[in-house]
Design a protein around this motif. Structure first.
Motif, PDB file in Angstrom:
ATOM      1  N   LEU A  73       7.918  -1.380  -9.483  1.00 49.26           N
ATOM      2  CA  LEU A  73       7.807  -1.889  -8.127  1.00 49.26           C
ATOM      3  C   LEU A  73       8.190  -3.357  -8.034  1.00 49.26           C
ATOM      4  O   LEU A  73       8.757  -3.781  -7.024  1.00 49.26           O
ATOM      5  CB  LEU A  73       6.394  -1.663  -7.589  1.00 49.26           C
ATOM      6  CG  LEU A  73       6.238  -0.355  -6.796  1.00 49.26           C
ATOM      7  CD1 LEU A  73       6.248   0.842  -7.730  1.00 49.26           C
ATOM      8  CD2 LEU A  73       4.985  -0.361  -5.956  1.00 49.26           C
ATOM      9  N   LEU A 108      -0.353  -0.032  -5.658  1.00 45.21           N
ATOM     10  CA  LEU A 108       0.891   0.427  -6.267  1.00 45.21           C
ATOM     11  C   LEU A 108       1.464  -0.636  -7.198  1.00 45.21           C
ATOM     12  O   LEU A 108       1.965  -0.321  -8.290  1.00 45.21           O
ATOM     13  CB  LEU A 108       1.909   0.782  -5.180  1.00 45.21           C
ATOM     14  CG  LEU A 108       1.628   2.071  -4.392  1.00 45.21           C
ATOM     15  CD1 LEU A 108       2.519   2.141  -3.157  1.00 45.21           C
ATOM     16  CD2 LEU A 108       1.851   3.294  -5.267  1.00 45.21           C
ATOM     17  N   CYS A 151      14.023   2.615   1.843  1.00 44.58           N
ATOM     18  CA  CYS A 151      13.179   3.316   0.860  1.00 44.58           C
ATOM     19  C   CYS A 151      13.782   4.675   0.525  1.00 44.58           C
ATOM     20  O   CYS A 151      13.064   5.638   0.306  1.00 44.58           O
ATOM     21  CB  CYS A 151      11.746   3.456   1.352  1.00 44.58           C
ATOM     22  SG  CYS A 151      11.542   4.313   2.928  1.00 44.58           S
ATOM     23  N   ALA A 209       2.197   7.637  -6.229  1.00 43.65           N
ATOM     24  CA  ALA A 209       3.261   6.697  -5.873  1.00 43.65           C
ATOM     25  C   ALA A 209       4.495   7.388  -5.316  1.00 43.65           C
ATOM     26  O   ALA A 209       5.245   6.799  -4.533  1.00 43.65           O
ATOM     27  CB  ALA A 209       3.646   5.858  -7.087  1.00 43.65           C
ATOM     28  N   GLY A 237      12.643   5.541  -2.836  1.00 37.00           N
ATOM     29  CA  GLY A 237      11.217   5.352  -3.051  1.00 37.00           C
ATOM     30  C   GLY A 237      10.420   6.063  -1.986  1.00 37.00           C
ATOM     31  O   GLY A 237      10.965   6.798  -1.151  1.00 37.00           O
ATOM     32  N   ALA A 238       9.121   5.857  -2.007  1.00 41.40           N
ATOM     33  CA  ALA A 238       8.240   6.477  -1.027  1.00 41.40           C
ATOM     34  C   ALA A 238       7.857   5.453   0.039  1.00 41.40           C
ATOM     35  O   ALA A 238       8.213   4.275  -0.042  1.00 41.40           O
ATOM     36  CB  ALA A 238       6.994   7.038  -1.715  1.00 41.40           C
ATOM     37  N   ALA A 239       7.118   5.922   1.041  1.00 43.05           N
ATOM     38  CA  ALA A 239       6.708   5.045   2.138  1.00 43.05           C
ATOM     39  C   ALA A 239       5.254   5.319   2.496  1.00 43.05           C
ATOM     40  O   ALA A 239       4.732   6.410   2.258  1.00 43.05           O
ATOM     41  CB  ALA A 239       7.602   5.252   3.359  1.00 43.05           C
ATOM     42  N   THR A 240       4.618   4.311   3.061  1.00 41.50           N
ATOM     43  CA  THR A 240       3.320   4.463   3.706  1.00 41.50           C
ATOM     44  C   THR A 240       3.536   4.175   5.178  1.00 41.50           C
ATOM     45  O   THR A 240       3.907   3.048   5.543  1.00 41.50           O
ATOM     46  CB  THR A 240       2.277   3.500   3.111  1.00 41.50           C
ATOM     47  OG1 THR A 240       2.128   3.768   1.711  1.00 41.50           O
ATOM     48  CG2 THR A 240       0.938   3.679   3.794  1.00 41.50           C
ATOM     49  N   HIS A 292       9.019   0.789  -2.544  1.00 33.80           N
ATOM     50  CA  HIS A 292       8.050   1.296  -1.572  1.00 33.80           C
ATOM     51  C   HIS A 292       8.130   0.469  -0.306  1.00 33.80           C
ATOM     52  O   HIS A 292       8.344  -0.752  -0.350  1.00 33.80           O
ATOM     53  CB  HIS A 292       6.625   1.224  -2.139  1.00 33.80           C
ATOM     54  CG  HIS A 292       5.650   2.079  -1.385  1.00 33.80           C
ATOM     55  ND1 HIS A 292       5.435   3.408  -1.694  1.00 33.80           N
ATOM     56  CD2 HIS A 292       4.849   1.813  -0.329  1.00 33.80           C
ATOM     57  CE1 HIS A 292       4.539   3.912  -0.867  1.00 33.80           C
ATOM     58  NE2 HIS A 292       4.176   2.973  -0.024  1.00 33.80           N
ATOM     59  N   THR A 338       4.986  10.142   0.090  1.00 35.47           N
ATOM     60  CA  THR A 338       5.010   9.412   1.346  1.00 35.47           C
ATOM     61  C   THR A 338       3.795   9.832   2.156  1.00 35.47           C
ATOM     62  O   THR A 338       3.609  11.013   2.448  1.00 35.47           O
ATOM     63  CB  THR A 338       6.296   9.688   2.130  1.00 35.47           C
ATOM     64  OG1 THR A 338       7.399   9.048   1.465  1.00 35.47           O
ATOM     65  CG2 THR A 338       6.212   9.130   3.546  1.00 35.47           C
ATOM     66  N   VAL A 397       8.756  -4.342  -2.977  1.00 42.46           N
ATOM     67  CA  VAL A 397       7.903  -3.702  -1.979  1.00 42.46           C
ATOM     68  C   VAL A 397       8.119  -4.432  -0.660  1.00 42.46           C
ATOM     69  O   VAL A 397       8.169  -5.665  -0.616  1.00 42.46           O
ATOM     70  CB  VAL A 397       6.418  -3.744  -2.388  1.00 42.46           C
ATOM     71  CG1 VAL A 397       5.531  -3.186  -1.286  1.00 42.46           C
ATOM     72  CG2 VAL A 397       6.202  -2.967  -3.685  1.00 42.46           C
TER      73      VAL A 397
END
Length: 691
Positions: free
Chosen positions: A222, A214, A485, A189, A488-491, A464, A192, A227
């Protein structure tokens, strides 16, 4: 790809037993929902009651059965004797024992990743064929057996599910997730992940399923922080909009970049985009250097104590005395706040306490012993508030940009050493609007206003962000998404070969840097599951001209699909409409892709021929999505898929872009939207690499 394995038809005793298990699962799901609906929202007070009621409502909504699908699509048998049925949600019996295991649970990994070489404790994997909510076939893979012959390795059920005709919005792919996709879906999680995915590799589905995973694995954090899914346009968001709800996740925000930066929030006012501008101007406004220009513009408002304070110093009358903080000391306080990297409004909030503390130091030097209450009283005094408003006046983001684009002297002061004279001339309005309220803002302006607003007040961060078609965003747009973000992380999803904007990215490290995620992990998906080989091989002829650094994607589907290139000597539009009319006799969705300038004529031609079609545009809503035929301008087709695609006049698609490379990239996108068959209709000569 090897020939599909034989599947066992639905008359077997095994399948009858599995159908009984499915019927039991449905009954248990109904029991779980009835139990949830019977609960009373008693949290101890009205606020807690309301919060608990919302939780119970969401829980009940997530337990609604869909009779058109099966509650499970696969099964794993383990060395321990344990048997797990894998489905879209978790179902238990009255004792709490699992009847169906959620595909996102750790114990479900074996269904997606187990192999004969690395089977873990999985000894059998079973897939089910499903029609109208009933099990119709099953297919077993015995992982403890020696490696099978070449003609037994592929899954017929898997292939049929991938190739199944589609209509309406995008479907989830939980039954067909491949091992490399599953590894990305379940990535840590805090990581990235950036996915370079060729057409048909399922990168969009990976991003959406990663969001669902996630939310399952880290539900509390989350759900609390949120999100966000960011897509290229409204038509795309409508296309993918049903995936997450089908997976039980209904609280995921989905927006375009334009929707993000124009929405009010965190002290921002809404910004209406009402104008367009030349690509060169938009590209400059999207350049990463503009971040420094607008930062200087914001902080240029800091007043000089020598000019804005009476006598050049801060003076606080108190009783019969006047306490004086010299101008140089006030300047030190301002410089200290600016050097800390705080937002402008945070500096405005901190300065009263800084000034009050400086005054208290004078009290102490005079022999007094003030406490915190005295400092707070000084910080709240009218004299301090008046000084703060002079030293750090309140600002509005739109007004800052209005001044920057209309005042040549101000723009020069803010961009010295960053932009040259020609670039400043490009940015300045020929005729400045009277005020920010009357300005006709462009999409690039809205992104700059968002950047300025973040300089004033920090943008709230989600837990995210899933960003699709990231290769098309400008550096300033990427910064806008990155702010959402920051904690947080990213996709990050996209394909460098499909970059179709004047500012499209040259590399993924460049994208990740602008996004604020330079340590993001880049993965490549080049096995195509959606686009057949006949189509992808044809489109890949363009790769040497549009993205020579990328490898040619490989289709792994057993069905090569169909490709027809149809040259005509007369009216190509009439010929394309005739092809679409013929395709109506076959199952599945149809997309007619045309150059933007041809959209109106194509709509009229379809109507005249009696072909029902929905014309997609930027204002598409859920009601606009077609069941069968879509008329799609080439600039909006990215991210969409149709069983059969008809592309009209590739030369016009290419000519509709500002340069040939961008035009060929746009054409590459259009050619790779077909899941089963592609027909290219043309009267004009094809681009050289397609001849």
């Amino acid at each position: 790809m090897p020939a599909p394995a034989r599947e066992t038809p639905g008359t077997t005793g095994v399948l009858a037993a599995e159908q009984r298990h499915l019927d039991r699962a449905r009954a248990e799901l109904a029991r779980m929902r009835e139990h949830t609906l019977s609960l009373t929202a008693d949290g101890g007070d009205p606020i807690a009651d309301a919060a608990l009621a919302r939780v119970l409502d969401r829980r009940a909504a997530g337990l609604v059965d869909d009779p058109s699908t099966a509650l499970f699509f696969g099964r794993t048998d383990h060395d321990s004797g344990e048997v797990l049925h894998i489905g879209r949600r978790h179902v238990t019996d009255s004792a709490g024992d699992p009847v169906v295991v959620d595909w996102r649970a750790d114990v479900s990994r074996g269904f997606y990743r187990a192999s004969r070489a690395e089977r873990g404790d999985v000894r059998l994997r079973r897939r089910f064929g499903v029609e109208h909510g009933r099990l119709t076939a099953h297919e077993d893979e015995h992982l403890t057996d020696p490696a099978p012959g070449e003609d037994e390795r592929a899954s017929a059920i898997l292939a049929r599910e991938i190739e199944r005709p589609r209509s309406g919005p995008m479907r989830d792919i939980v039954a067909t997730i491949q091992p490399e996709q599953d590894a990305l879906v379940r990535a840590d999680a805090a990581t990235t992940v950036c996915v370079q995915g060729a057409p048909g590799t399922g990168k969009t589905a990976v991003g959406l399923h990663r969001a669902a995973w996630l939310l399952y694995a880290h539900r509390e954090r989350l759900t609390r922080q949120g999100v966000l899914v960011v897509g290229p346009n409204a038509a795309f968001l409508q296309h993918i909009g049903a995936v997450l709800p089908a997976l039980g996740e209904v609280r995921v925000e989905q927006r375009t970049v334009a929707g993000l930066v124009t929405a009010p929030g965190a002290g921002r006012k809404d910004v209406a985009v009402r104008a367009a501008e030349p690509a060169a101007v938009a590209a400059l406004k999207g350049d990463a250097r503009m971040a420094e220009v607008v930062r200087r513009a914001v902080w240029s408002a800091v007043g000089d104590p020598a000019q804005v304070l009476d006598g050049g110093a801060f003076v606080l009358p108190r009783g019969s005395r006047r306490w004086r903080v010299p101008g140089y000391r006030v300047r030190e306080l301002l410089d200290e706040l600016a050097s800390r990297g705080v937002r402008y409004e945070a500096a405005r909030a901190l300065l009263p306490q800084r000034l009050a503390h400086a005054v208290l130091q004078l009290f102490e030097a005079a022999g007094d012993s003030p406490d915190d209450a005295v400092q707070d009283a000084v910080a709240r005094s009218a004299d301090v508030k008046r000084a703060v408003n002079r030293l750090l006046p309140a600002q509005d983001a739109a007004k800052v940009l209005h001044r920057l684009l209309s005042d040549a002297e101000f723009l020069t002061a803010c961009s010295g050493g960053v932009l040259d004279d020609a670039e400043r001339d490009l940015l300045l309005w020929e005729k400045a609007p009277r005020s920010a309220g009357t300005a006709r803002w462009t999409a690039a302006d809205a992104v700059l206003i968002d950047e300025i607003a973040d300089q004033l007040t920090r943008t709230p961060s989600r837990a995210h962000v899933v960003l699709d078609e990231a290769q098309d965003l400008s550096p300033m747009q990427l910064r806008a998404v990155g702010r959402r973000c920051s904690t947080g992380a990213a996709t990050v999803l996209g394909d460098i070969a499909q970059g179709t904007t004047p500012w499209s990215a040259r590399s993924w490290p460049e994208v990740l840097a602008h996004l604020g995620k330079p340590d993001g992990h880049v993965e490549v998906l080049d096995r195509g599951f959606r686009v057949p080989s006949a189509v992808i091989d044809y489109a890949a002829r363009l790769l040497p001209a549009i993205a020579p650094e990328l490898s040619v994607p490989r289709s792994v589907r057993p069905d090569p699909g169909r490709l027809d290139v149809l040259p005509v000597g007369g009216d190509a539009l009439a010929a394309a409409v005739a092809v679409v009319a013929d395709l109506l006799g076959e199952e599945g969705s149809i997309g007619l892709v045309v150059a933007d300038a041809t959209t109106g004529a194509a709509a009229a031609a379809l109507a005249a021929a009696g072909v029902p079609a929905t014309r997609l545009d930027e204002t598409a809503t859920g009601d606009d999505l077609p069941e069968r035929v879509s008329l799609v301008p080439a600039t909006l087709v990215k991210g969409l898929e149709f069983d059969r695609v008809v592309v009209l006049e590739p030369a016009d698609v290419v000519a509709g872009e500002p340069d040939e490379r961008t035009g060929l990239r746009r054409l590459y996108v259009a050619l790779t939207r077909a899941v089963s068959a592609l027909t290219v209709v043309h009267a004009l000569p094809l681009p050289e690499r397609l001849r």
